[in-house]
Design a protein around this motif. Structure first.
Motif, PDB file in Angstrom:
ATOM      1  N   TYR A  31      -5.959   6.434  -1.474  1.00  7.82           N
ATOM      2  CA  TYR A  31      -5.463   7.780  -1.228  1.00  7.82           C
ATOM      3  C   TYR A  31      -5.028   8.034   0.215  1.00  7.82           C
ATOM      4  O   TYR A  31      -4.683   9.165   0.562  1.00  7.82           O
ATOM      5  N   TYR A  93     -10.249  15.248   3.620  1.00  5.21           N
ATOM      6  CA  TYR A  93     -11.275  14.465   2.923  1.00  5.21           C
ATOM      7  C   TYR A  93     -12.574  15.247   2.897  1.00  5.21           C
ATOM      8  O   TYR A  93     -12.964  15.856   3.894  1.00  5.21           O
ATOM      9  N   ARG A  99     -18.800  17.128  -2.566  1.00  6.26           N
ATOM     10  CA  ARG A  99     -17.742  17.683  -3.403  1.00  6.26           C
ATOM     11  C   ARG A  99     -18.331  18.725  -4.340  1.00  6.26           C
ATOM     12  O   ARG A  99     -19.485  18.631  -4.729  1.00  6.26           O
ATOM     13  N   GLY A 104     -14.493  21.864   0.681  1.00  7.34           N
ATOM     14  CA  GLY A 104     -13.040  21.704   0.637  1.00  7.34           C
ATOM     15  C   GLY A 104     -12.326  23.043   0.704  1.00  7.34           C
ATOM     16  O   GLY A 104     -11.354  23.211   1.456  1.00  7.34           O
ATOM     17  N   VAL A 127       0.434  13.727  -1.426  1.00  9.84           N
ATOM     18  CA  VAL A 127      -0.750  13.287  -2.157  1.00  9.84           C
ATOM     19  C   VAL A 127      -0.325  12.176  -3.105  1.00  9.84           C
ATOM     20  O   VAL A 127       0.789  12.203  -3.640  1.00  9.84           O
ATOM     21  N   ASN A 131      -3.593  11.054  -8.029  1.00  6.36           N
ATOM     22  CA  ASN A 131      -4.804  11.723  -7.566  1.00  6.36           C
ATOM     23  C   ASN A 131      -4.855  13.142  -8.155  1.00  6.36           C
ATOM     24  O   ASN A 131      -4.593  14.135  -7.482  1.00  6.36           O
ATOM     25  N   ALA A 134      -7.121  15.937  -6.433  1.00  4.10           N
ATOM     26  CA  ALA A 134      -6.560  16.500  -5.201  1.00  4.10           C
ATOM     27  C   ALA A 134      -5.373  17.406  -5.515  1.00  4.10           C
ATOM     28  O   ALA A 134      -5.255  18.500  -4.952  1.00  4.10           O
ATOM     29  N   LYS A 135      -4.497  16.968  -6.405  1.00  9.60           N
ATOM     30  CA  LYS A 135      -3.340  17.795  -6.755  1.00  9.60           C
ATOM     31  C   LYS A 135      -3.785  19.136  -7.341  1.00  9.60           C
ATOM     32  O   LYS A 135      -3.246  20.182  -6.990  1.00  9.60           O
ATOM     33  N   TYR A 138      -5.005  21.397  -4.519  1.00  6.55           N
ATOM     34  CA  TYR A 138      -3.902  21.977  -3.757  1.00  6.55           C
ATOM     35  C   TYR A 138      -3.170  23.045  -4.568  1.00  6.55           C
ATOM     36  O   TYR A 138      -2.811  24.098  -4.043  1.00  6.55           O
TER      37      TYR A 138
END
Length: 171
Positions: A31, A93, A99, A104, A127, A131, A134-135, A138
């Motif tokens: 990543y 990160y 997490r 985050g 990105v 992933n 993560a997407k 966002y």
């Protein structure tokens, strides 16, 4: 109850930041554009982190969970006059153990706050296309995909596509 603090990192945070960066590159090598070998093994990661923390056009935000640095992200202003209304979010990160703790979200909110202070109109990030977590993260902040770069990264014969995302901060 957990205590979450989010703030701009300083040179005094370099050791904790370097430790977290090493963890990121080892635990999620697919990543990041840079490899663990080139940033940590072949380079001086502490010097690199210290330099980044001192850049004028950059802010590194740290998210602390009960005093432990658990997540980071970097906001980097575009240096060219005609692009100064934009900034990039890089190297985000959150340590695996933290997490789903809110780190985050806290870090991203601090990044958004800093972008408003700088009068940034649009935030961009890239990105890895696969992933999904993560997407989704966002997208929850309003980022939208504006393009996919096929084979954006290549290492040891393996390719990764990057998804480019944007968030417009002005209406």
């Amino acid at each position: 109850m957990a205590d979450i603090e989010t703030r701009r990192l300083t040179i005094e945070d370099a050791a904790a930041c370097a430790y977290l960066r090493e963890e990121a590159l080892l635990s999620a090598p697919d990543y990041f554009a840079v490899t663990y070998e080139e940033e940590v093994v072949e380079g001086d990661v502490m010097s690199l982190i210290q330099q980044r923390l001192l850049w004028r056009e950059c802010v590194t935000i740290g998210g602390f969970y009960n005093g432990v640095l658990a997540g980071t992200a970097m906001l980097l202003k575009k240096p060219v006059r005609k692009m100064q209304h934009k900034a990039d979010i890089e190297t985000m990160y959150v340590a695996e153990d933290f997490r789903r703790s809110g780190i985050g979200k806290s870090v991203m909110n601090a990044i958004l706050y800093q972008a408003k202070i700088w009068d940034i109109e649009q935030l961009q990030l890239s990105v890895i296309k696969d992933n999904v977590v993560a997407k989704s993260f966002y997208q929850s902040f309003g980022f939208e995909t504006y393009g996919i770069e096929k084979a954006a990264l290549k290492y040891k014969g393996k390719y990764w596509d990057e998804e480019h995302m944007v968030l417009f901060l002005t209406s």
